[in-house]
Design an enzyme around this catalytic site. Sequence first.
Site, PDB file in Angstrom:
ATOM      1  N   GLU A 168       0.793  -1.221   0.000  1.00  0.00           N
ATOM      2  CA  GLU A 168       0.000   0.000   0.000  1.00  0.00           C
ATOM      3  C   GLU A 168       0.834   1.284   0.000  1.00  0.00           C
ATOM      4  O   GLU A 168       0.826   2.040   0.988  1.00  0.00           O
ATOM      5  CB  GLU A 168      -0.976   0.002   1.183  1.00  0.00           C
ATOM      6  CG  GLU A 168      -1.882  -1.215   1.209  1.00  0.00           C
ATOM      7  CD  GLU A 168      -2.929  -1.179   2.311  1.00  0.00           C
ATOM      8  OE1 GLU A 168      -2.914  -0.243   3.133  1.00  0.00           O
ATOM      9  OE2 GLU A 168      -3.783  -2.091   2.346  1.00  0.00           O
ATOM     10  N   GLU A 366      -5.364  -8.633   1.198  1.00  0.00           N
ATOM     11  CA  GLU A 366      -5.960  -8.172   2.461  1.00  0.00           C
ATOM     12  C   GLU A 366      -7.448  -7.960   2.259  1.00  0.00           C
ATOM     13  O   GLU A 366      -7.866  -7.308   1.296  1.00  0.00           O
ATOM     14  CB  GLU A 366      -5.345  -6.844   2.931  1.00  0.00           C
ATOM     15  CG  GLU A 366      -3.999  -6.971   3.584  1.00  0.00           C
ATOM     16  CD  GLU A 366      -3.518  -5.653   4.211  1.00  0.00           C
ATOM     17  OE1 GLU A 366      -4.361  -4.835   4.638  1.00  0.00           O
ATOM     18  OE2 GLU A 366      -2.303  -5.451   4.242  1.00  0.00           O
TER      19      GLU A 366
HETATM   20  C1  FCB Z   1      -4.515  -1.912   5.689  1.00  0.00           C
HETATM   21  C2  FCB Z   1      -3.134  -2.175   6.250  1.00  0.00           C
HETATM   22  C3  FCB Z   1      -3.119  -3.196   7.371  1.00  0.00           C
HETATM   23  C4  FCB Z   1      -4.291  -3.013   8.307  1.00  0.00           C
HETATM   24  C5  FCB Z   1      -5.576  -2.941   7.532  1.00  0.00           C
HETATM   25  C6  FCB Z   1      -6.799  -2.819   8.395  1.00  0.00           C
HETATM   26  O1  FCB Z   1      -4.526  -0.680   5.053  1.00  0.00           O
HETATM   27  O2  FCB Z   1      -2.282  -2.635   5.241  1.00  0.00           O
HETATM   28  O3  FCB Z   1      -1.895  -3.088   8.022  1.00  0.00           O
HETATM   29  O4  FCB Z   1      -4.092  -1.917   9.095  1.00  0.00           O
HETATM   30  O5  FCB Z   1      -5.530  -1.863   6.640  1.00  0.00           O
END
Ligand code: FCB
Length: 462
Positions: A168, A366
């Site tokens: 990210e 994620e």
């Molecule tokens: C993302 C991050 C991770 C966590 C999630 C909820 O943006 O990569 O570390 O904080 O959000």
Amino acid sequence: MNEAQLNRFPPGFRWGVGTSAFQIEGGVAEDGRGRSVWDTFTGVEGKIHSGHTADVACDHFHRYEEDFALIARLGVPGYRFSVSWPRVMPDGRTLEVRGLAFYDRMVDALLDRGISPSVTLYHWDLPQALEDEGGWPARDTAYRFADYTALVQELLGDRVDHWTTVNEPFCAAFLGYGTGVHAPGRSDEVLAMRAAHHLMLGHGLAMQVLRAGARQGQEFGLALNFAPALTDVDDARYREARRKFDGLHNRFFLDPALGRGYPEDVLADIRHLGDWTSVIHYGDLETIAQPMDWLGVNYYAPARVIPLEDADAVSNCGLPGLRGVDVTPPRGPLTSFGWEQTPESLTDLLVWLHEYTGGLPTEVLENGAAFEDRVEQDGRIHDSERERYLHEHLHAILAAIHSGADVRGYVVWSLLDNFEWALGYTQRFGLVRVDFADGLRRTVKDSARYYARVIEKNALPV
Ligand code: FCB
């Protein structure tokens, strides 16, 4: 296809759970670890909810064996974690053998249990020493990142097949240097854009390093966080608002990684920021454009955007230089983080990415949700909201696959409740509860059992 077949994931679909070093490890003073920007930031009053720090976090540094036993017990075949740069190179440049040895032990402990490791090289914990020399707004940081990558690959590359360069870059650049809500907490739109370019350059350089040292079977990619832009109206003004938001939030990071350079429309939108583009040197765009084996997709929620009457009005979106667009409140039911639950946007995103990238495979690296879990009388956590969130998002992925998207994996954020950056320990994303008030005891939640059943069948329950 009958209903049961429709609920099946493709053979070889990669299932996993994820974490990041700073959010779970603790052990901040062990074995010569250096300080990261997040260690500094958590010490600044008013930056983190209730003044929480990650000095201990989940104490995973000392309990990784116990945590990996949990992953194995649940039958999850993959674990995505990040390496802490300041543990391995305390000053950002010099090797600390004991720090690297920790990850060496970790990888062996995973493999011993049949869990396949997925390494993320940068999950936001920049060595403070490098921040003191300018941080990501300084070009040199990208080269230091490439050196660090070479070192980690040299030690772990014989056993780790799956590598993510940067997690990210949007957050690291725009939240770290733009809005300043994340470490290092600088707040300057021009610095944020410079940081963004150097993070992308760091990704490209790291890809080159990884590729050069690669052995058969290794795969490399980048993880981007996407926030699809939604509007209620579909006229020209609203479409323009979507274009602007999507441009800077999503395409700005995606396009250069695909070899298309920074999107012209975005560069035009933020032209008033001045000459930040002078950081883009001749050849940088080629460096960034390294072929990836897959694109990592981090998805939580969409953003609802509206055009402002005055096209030059400063936006509330937190995107550097963005004008004339606002985000409006998310629509319920919300997670405890205040995020929407809109699985359809994940389907649309994956289908769009398939077309936009010309069929590049994607892996959802994620996805997950924070809720205020309660421990019931029976000692269990019946987190049905999280279970529903996961179920609906897995359904959304199947829908994308049935529409032709080449989605190859899914990683739940997160294995454990952990240090959720500026919100401290207030947001519980774990499949496993960590009792921060009671010796960091781990308790498997119902959602983890649900996920274990999905993995076992490689299918959603019909
Ligand atoms: C993302 C991050 C991770 C966590 C999630 C909820 O943006 O990569 O570390 O904080 O959000």
